[in-house]
Design a protein around this motif. Structure first.
Motif, PDB file in Angstrom:
ATOM      1  N   UNK A  61      35.930  34.197  48.125  1.00  0.00           N
ATOM      2  CA  UNK A  61      35.214  35.428  48.457  1.00  0.00           C
ATOM      3  C   UNK A  61      35.568  36.643  47.601  1.00  0.00           C
ATOM      4  N   UNK A  62      36.415  36.500  46.603  1.00  0.00           N
ATOM      5  CA  UNK A  62      36.910  37.687  45.909  1.00  0.00           C
ATOM      6  C   UNK A  62      35.821  38.415  45.131  1.00  0.00           C
ATOM      7  N   UNK A  63      34.915  37.678  44.518  1.00  0.00           N
ATOM      8  CA  UNK A  63      33.818  38.325  43.808  1.00  0.00           C
ATOM      9  C   UNK A  63      32.746  38.822  44.774  1.00  0.00           C
ATOM     10  N   UNK A  64      32.550  38.114  45.890  1.00  0.00           N
ATOM     11  CA  UNK A  64      31.621  38.568  46.933  1.00  0.00           C
ATOM     12  C   UNK A  64      32.105  39.884  47.515  1.00  0.00           C
ATOM     13  N   UNK A 127      40.270  34.279  41.164  1.00  0.00           N
ATOM     14  CA  UNK A 127      41.727  34.288  40.990  1.00  0.00           C
ATOM     15  C   UNK A 127      42.103  34.635  39.556  1.00  0.00           C
ATOM     16  N   UNK A 128      41.414  34.021  38.599  1.00  0.00           N
ATOM     17  CA  UNK A 128      41.681  34.314  37.191  1.00  0.00           C
ATOM     18  C   UNK A 128      41.371  35.767  36.862  1.00  0.00           C
ATOM     19  N   UNK A 187      42.476  27.655  38.619  1.00  0.00           N
ATOM     20  CA  UNK A 187      41.327  26.915  39.123  1.00  0.00           C
ATOM     21  C   UNK A 187      41.482  26.677  40.616  1.00  0.00           C
ATOM     22  N   UNK A 188      40.383  26.339  41.267  1.00  0.00           N
ATOM     23  CA  UNK A 188      40.422  26.046  42.704  1.00  0.00           C
ATOM     24  C   UNK A 188      40.555  24.565  42.977  1.00  0.00           C
ATOM     25  N   UNK A 189      40.831  23.757  41.937  1.00  0.00           N
ATOM     26  CA  UNK A 189      40.804  22.304  42.065  1.00  0.00           C
ATOM     27  C   UNK A 189      41.694  21.803  43.204  1.00  0.00           C
TER      28      UNK A 189
END
Length: 277
Positions: A61-64, A127-128, A187-189
């Motif tokens: 949600x960080x960009x949202x 995150x990046x 990454x969210x992997x």
């Protein structure tokens, strides 16, 4: 008693409530802190109904959250992503404490000198975006942003506005990039259950430091690779989590808590009962 929360998906096992409750007890501040599940589609309505005075924002949600803010700090604007919300009379104010948290953890807790270092940043999502500006401000020599979607890597590199130091590449370019002093998995992997794509061992050198921004089980694949590749340190993101939480706590309450005892507490917890945020 004011209410605060962390929003994300999945969120049930987040350590943020434990961390902020410990900070509140340490500083004598009365608060309630919850973990609230929200997706990209449901986040605006759930946030509006929550009644929180402030919020932490995590995957995905960080960009949202950035788009939902009436105002943002300079570091959030550079990142294009928000992990800390504060309610104001004018609406939500957004900040991003991830980068400050990562740099503080690396330099003060683990003794990593970031000056003039060659850095690999895997991932180009929220995150990046949160940590890249702070790494540049810490004095690194070069930042290579690598993403499976090379257009997203290009977009992040363009947003950072430092073409002399920032270079965007696709994942297939990894074997050609040489060694790095610091390798950051953003990454969210590990958190989404998607396998981390193969990484060439040649990316690491005996003095390299590798850090996964996730922690617990989610960080295991990358930190295991880092140890196998011969990195001097293979770190997870637990220290960053505590330090960025302290930055958020200071934004809301005007006091910075002592992070060392809280970090020791959650480290003991994750060592005996691995969790993920």
């Amino acid at each position: 008693m004011r209410r605060y929360a962390v929003f994300g998906s999945p969120i049930a096992h987040s350590l943020s409530p434990r961390i902020h409750t410990a900070f509140a007890r340490q500083t004598g501040i009365a608060l309630e802190y919850l973990a609230i599940e929200a997706t990209r589609d449901t986040f605006p309505a759930i946030l509006a109904a929550s009644g929180v005075a402030g919020a932490n924002i995590t995957l995905p949600l960080k960009e949202v959250a950035f788009a939902h803010c009436r105002s943002v700090s300079a570091r959030a604007r550079r990142a294009g992503a928000v992990n800390t919300l504060t309610r104001t009379d004018a609406g939500w104010h957004g900040d991003n404490t991830d980068g400050a948290g990562l740099v503080r953890d690396l330099t003060e807790r683990h003794g990593v000198d970031l000056r003039e270092r060659r850095v690999l940043l895997l991932g180009a999502g929220g995150a990046a975006r949160g940590v890249a500006p702070a790494l540049l401000d810490a004095g690194i020599d070069a930042l290579y942003v690598v993403n499976r979607n090379s257009a997203r890597a290009d977009a992040l590199a363009d947003a950072l506005g430092d073409p002399a130091r920032v270079h965007a590449r696709g994942w297939d370019a990894l074997p050609t990039l040489g060694e790095f002093d610091l390798l950051v998995n953003a990454t969210s992997a590990g958190q989404t259950g998607t396998p981390l794509p193969p990484l060439p061992m040649a990316l690491a050198a005996p003095r390299s430091v590798a850090v996964d921004l996730a922690y617990g089980r989610a960080a295991v694949p990358f930190t295991a690779w880092a140890r196998a590749a011969g990195c001097a340190q293979a770190l997870d993101g637990l220290g960053m989590l505590v330090e960025q939480a302290a930055e958020s706590f200071q934004c809301w309450h005007g006091v910075r808590p002592d992070t060392d005892p809280v970090y020791a507490d959650v480290r003991r917890l994750t060592d005996t009962q691995p969790v993920s945020d």
